[in-house]
Scaffold this active site. Structure first.
Site, short mmCIF file in Angstrom:
data_model
loop_
_atom_site.label_atom_id
_atom_site.label_comp_id
_atom_site.label_asym_id
_atom_site.label_seq_id
_atom_site.Cartn_x
_atom_site.Cartn_y
_atom_site.Cartn_z
CG ASP A 154 22.85 -35.67 -29.68
OD1 ASP A 154 22.41 -36.47 -30.11
OD2 ASP A 154 22.38 -34.35 -29.96
CG HIS A 186 20.20 -36.28 -33.24
ND1 HIS A 186 20.60 -35.39 -32.09
CD2 HIS A 186 19.15 -35.68 -33.76
CE1 HIS A 186 19.94 -34.47 -31.90
NE2 HIS A 186 19.12 -34.50 -33.14
CG ASN A 281 12.56 -29.73 -34.07
OD1 ASN A 281 13.05 -28.56 -34.42
ND2 ASN A 281 13.10 -30.86 -34.42
CB SER A 355 18.85 -31.23 -33.38
OG SER A 355 18.04 -31.74 -32.38
#
Length: 407
Positions: A154, A186, A281, A355
């Site tokens: 990530d 994130h 998403n 996520s």
């Protein structure tokens, strides 16, 4: 348009035939010949000079710049299973589109509640636990993830975060000119959900596999984006370093399956590593748009994770299965109002997205791996068999809600 116009880097992903997978020297020669004689660098050699080809031996994939003549020759080369443009990917949940979707989801849920269409949420955060740990049975599980390595690929990790103080975290940055330190947030959030502490420095517990060996690969830059080469390099590193589970809350809204990621996922499974990725998403269910699972989660050999809310309803933004081979949602997990770690000075934050669902599955996979010894495809089967069936279409939640092994 259905598919996002992801930026092209100008380079190409070269997927070598399976015969080259266990022979790095032979693979290197093949790539060198395709690229006109320049010797490719491997993951073990660190960041290559600009323009130099890169080879990821554990995956049998390379990335290189090709002239039009070399590209034509590569596409006709029988040593290659596929040749495709390298693209830029992003951390799922950072775009303006996502923020609009979150707003729409909140408005949709409010309208349903006002009309009495849905019951009050079944779960909610308490002083001790997040609702996600409650809903998935993590709080009652005796497993801790001890002895299992989980790689989170990530935006990195806040290395000085108080909840990871004293933790032996193996880290590596694949983003040129940037350290593993997370400037975006994130990566710290998803790492916290997957492998956060049993007893945080403050507030409720939010981490699943608190004794797992945590590996953090920075494959997305401080702006939340990264190239296929950096992501594949992270996957190759994770496999070679012994990760049994790879968590990737990243991707792109592209329907077509990537040969490179599907081959990487298949070869990871064969090596005993389960790759878990966010479904995406891009849905707007309140507006009649179910969305679709994007790259890399739509690869048949990569587990795609959808999101549910505290009432165990599918999240408004959570992508539904598509008709492409491998484009189905495989399993679901808590992905709305998820509390986890965040870079200092904030320390924790509550956000939403597939996520956030993905590291729930990755952490719980570590618990099952610890209990049963399952690896790769067997671990995948264990997760879907143990999932809690939900009164929702399989196209939205796959086999159901991920569940931790019970006491």
């Amino acid at each position: 348009m259905d598919d996002a116009a992801d930026g092209m880097t100008g380079r190409y992903l070269l997927v070598l035939d399976d015969d080259f997978l266990d022979d790095t020297d032979r693979a290197r020669v093949a790539v060198q010949e395709v690229c006109g004689g320049e010797r490719p660098a491997t993951t073990r050699e660190g960041a290559p000079a600009p323009g130099r080809p890169r080879l990821f031996p554990e995956l049998g994939v390379a990335v290189a710049e090709l002239s039009p003549q070399q590209l034509a020759a590569a596409r006709a080369d029988r040593r290659l299973l596929g040749v495709e443009p390298e693209r830029v990917r992003h951390a799922i949940g950072l775009s303006e589109e996502y923020l609009r979707g979150f707003r729409d989801a909140a408005q949709f849920l409010h309208a349903q509640l006002t009309a009495g269409a849905v019951a009050a949420a079944q779960f909610g955060d308490t002083e001790e636990l997040t609702w996600g740990l409650q809903a998935t049975g993590v709080a009652e599980s005796p497993e801790t993830g001890a002895g299992i390595a989980v790689a989170v690929l990530d935006t990195g990790l806040d290395l000085e975060h108080p909840d990871f103080a004293g933790r032996d975290v193996e880290t590596r940055s694949f983003v040129a000119g940037q350290t593993v330190q997370d400037a975006q947030g994130h990566g710290t959030h998803v790492a916290g959900t997957a492998c956060g502490p049993l007893a945080p420095s403050s507030g409720r517990r939010y981490g699943v596999a608190h004794e797992a060996r945590l590996m953090v690969g920075k494959v997305l830059g401080d702006d939340g984006t990264g190239t296929d080469a950096d992501i594949l390099a992270g996957m190759s590193w994770a496999i070679s370093s012994g990760a049994q589970i790879i968590s990737m809350s990243l991707g792109a809204d592209v329907r077509a399956v990537s040969t490179a990621y599907e081959t990487a996922g298949r070869r990871a499974l064969a090596a005993g590593t389960l790759v878990i990725a966010a479904a995406g998403n891009n849905a707007r269910r309140s507006a009649g748009n179910p969305g679709f699972v994007g790259v890399p989660a739509n690869s048949p050999s990569i587990m795609a994770v959808g999101a549910v809310d505290p009432s165990l309803a599918v999240a408004d933004f959570s992508a539904a299965s598509s008709t492409v081979d491998g484009g189905q949602v495989d399993i679901a997990a808590p992905g709305v109002d998820v509390h986890s770690s965040w870079p200092r000075p904030q320390v924790t934050r509550t956000i939403s997205g597939t996520s956030m669902a993905t590291p729930h599955v990755a952490g719980i996979a570590a618990l099952w791996a610890q209990r049963t010894g399952a690896r790769g495809q067997q671990l995948w089967a264990q997760l879907v068999q143990a999932a809690q069936r939900l009164p929702l279409p399989a196209s939205d939640v796959g086999s159901g809600l991920v569940r931790a092994p019970g006491a």
